[in-house]
Design an enzyme around this catalytic site. Structure first.
Site, PDB file in Angstrom:
ATOM      1  N   ASP A 214     -43.773 -21.069 -38.607  1.00 49.10           N
ATOM      2  CA  ASP A 214     -44.387 -19.842 -39.127  1.00 49.10           C
ATOM      3  C   ASP A 214     -43.852 -18.592 -38.442  1.00 49.10           C
ATOM      4  OD1 ASP A 214     -45.871 -21.537 -40.665  1.00 49.10           O
ATOM      5  OD2 ASP A 214     -47.765 -21.219 -39.623  1.00 49.10           O
ATOM      6  N   ARG A 388     -40.362 -28.978 -42.617  1.00 46.62           N
ATOM      7  CA  ARG A 388     -40.921 -29.165 -41.269  1.00 46.62           C
ATOM      8  C   ARG A 388     -40.161 -30.193 -40.443  1.00 46.62           C
ATOM      9  NH1 ARG A 388     -47.296 -29.699 -41.098  1.00 46.62           N
ATOM     10  NH2 ARG A 388     -46.816 -31.773 -41.904  1.00 46.62           N
TER      11      ARG A 388
END
Length: 515
Positions: A214, A388
């Site tokens: 993020d 991810r």
């Protein structure tokens, strides 16, 4: 309880007495008889901390950096056991940190224990169960993992700070495992747990390695968190393919990207692929976000692209928009999942249960159907899990090796309760306590600066509705917009969407001066 032993221990080992009881009581008893301290071993543990301090001016007193770091006396060389914990969601490069920490430690004769599944098993009262869920990290099992995605020792979102008993169990199990130094790898929630460990286990040295795709941890000078660069690249590659699909089929995609507190990942992916629109939480003043406004922005962008002769495109939205919506709107988006949005162990809404992109495409289809319009081949997609655990790009491979090395250097200098940062000058130690938000008790987050040049440049490439698009004299665009959207007049269209230009922050730039 033996005062002679205690005094000799402090002179000999300079480590807390509990280590003497578990690891070096014989050594201390020998010290009482007068053998010389193992200075070479201590120097091996301390590494080159002094030279690091002299050559690196990062350890200073600015922006939360630490000069008064709590120094925990270094344990003897033979007793040193380093624990490694991964918390939160995966990010490309975790294995690189694990590999680097292990390489540094094994070369110096330390034992390295990987603690499986984050804090999950440390929170249990059974020390033997905690021991079963560790693995010894060696060169053999870590040397080649630095270029692989995922994490060798697994991860979890278990939060020990919510319960005092769980926190006590963590400290007791770390002691039972003989861990004297701890490297935690994670985002803001794992950093918060690291602070708690450092405060409660005063005998334990803890250094945190910031990790999140993020890119929302408060690193200095816009330094990215590791994993972000890889996630941006992988996400941009996916979006580039979707752009080709949109252009080929004259259709629109609404793509939801991961990013809870910050829209940095959504913006980076969007810019990397050249998408037509990106919507992030930071662009809304006071974070007052409504579902209707999001739909209005996308709907008018679709009309504008159509009026310009390009009736296709890709819109990227940050999933974190849902956190700032009204509770009723959130319930509506989650109606097919659960009556109440599920929370993770850190109290966050499970955004994977919020069907934001699906809700938007459904609402837009209803709007178009009500006007008798075709819905531009609308489709939705979520991008998150694909990025991810991707193999890290070269930048993150090198970056994570540096972070692991830096974490061990800080531990070698006796620091605890710190976050390691790599900047242009080397390594810096940031005090986690100073980075904590007093209102939430958690690590502060870094958000996209919508008044900064980077966002403004990104905004310049977006096709959102501008105020001048609503002026009657703008080359007939307003008339085309009204016709495409099936409004009775340009004035009616301008009135219906007059609020949309104000949903994007603006910074006045000086006009170009001519000679």
């Amino acid at each position: 309880t033996n005062s002679t032993l205690f005094t000799t221990h402090l002179q000999c080992c300079r480590a807390p007495l509990m280590f003497c009881v578990r690891h070096c009581s014989a050594h201390c008893r020998e010290g009482a008889r007068g053998p010389a301290k193992d200075i070479a071993a201590e120097k091996r543990w301390m590494g080159c901390g002094a030279s690091m301090n002299n050559n690196n001016n990062n350890l200073n007193n600015q922006a939360g950096k630490s000069t008064d770091a709590r120094r925990v006396p270094a344990a003897p060389h033979a007793a040193e056991t380093v624990g490694v914990i991964v918390g939160g969601g995966p990010a490309p490069g975790i294995n690189g940190v694990i590999s680097s920490v292990t390489l540094y430690s094994v070369q110096r004769g330390y034992t390295v224990l990987g603690i499986m599944e984050g804090f999950k098993w440390l929170m249990q009262p059974n020390a033997e169960e905690a021991r079963k869920h560790t693995m010894q990290l060696t060169l053999a099992n870590t040397e080649t993992i630095n270029k692989r995605g995922g994490t060798l020792i697994h991860t979890s979102r278990m939060n020990p700070t919510l319960n005092a008993e769980h926190m006590n169990n963590v400290v007791a199990n770390l002691l039972a495992l003989g861990i004297t130094s701890l490297v935690t790898i994670g985002g803001d929630d794992t950093a918060h747990s690291s602070v708690a460990c450092a405060k409660q286990a005063t005998w334990l040295k803890v250094v945190h390695v910031p990790k999140t795709i993020d890119n929302d941890l408060p690193l200095p000078d816009n330094i990215p968190t590791f994993g972000y660069t890889t996630a941006c690249q992988v996400g941009a590659d996916i979006l580039t393919s979707m752009m080709a699909d949109a252009r080929s089929g004259l259709r629109w995609f609404v793509v939801e990207a991961m990013g809870r507190q910050s829209g940095s990942l959504a913006l980076g992916m969007s810019c990397g692929a050249g998408c037509q629109l990106c919507i992030i939480p930071e662009q809304f003043p006071g974070r007052r976000v409504t579902f209707a406004h999001i739909c209005d922005i996308i709907e008018t962008t679709m009309y504008k692209r159509d009026a310009m002769g390009t009736p296709y495109g890709v819109t990227v939205i940050a999933e974190g928009l849902a956190e700032y919506m009204d509770e009723n709107e959130l319930q509506q988006l989650c109606k097919d999942q659960t009556a109440t949005p599920l929370l993770d162990p850190h109290g966050h809404i499970r955004l994977d249960k919020v069907n934001l992109a699906l809700g938007i495409t459904t609402e837009l289809e209803h709007r178009f159907a009500a006007k008798g319009m075709t819905p531009y081949g609308l489709a939705f997609k979520k991008i998150g899990y694909e990025v991810r655990c991707h193999d890290p790009v070269a930048f993150d491979v090198q970056y994570t090796h540096d972070l692991g090395f830096g974490a061990m250097k800080l531990l070698g200098m006796g620091m605890s309760g710190k976050m390691v940062v790599c900047d242009m000058n080397g390594f810096a130690a940031y005090d986690l306590a100073q980075l904590t938000d007093p209102n939430t008790g958690k690590i502060k987050t870094r958000n996209v600066n919508c008044l900064g040049g980077e966002y403004q440049a990104a905004r310049n490439s977006m096709y959102f509705l501008e105020q001048w698009d609503l002026d009657e004299g703008t080359g007939g665009l307003l008339e085309n917009l009204a016709t495409i959207a099936k409004y009775e007049s340009p004035t009616a269209f301008a009135k219906a969407f007059a609020h949309v230009p104000g949903l994007f922050p603006k910074v006045p730039f000086p006009t170009l001066m001519h000679d």
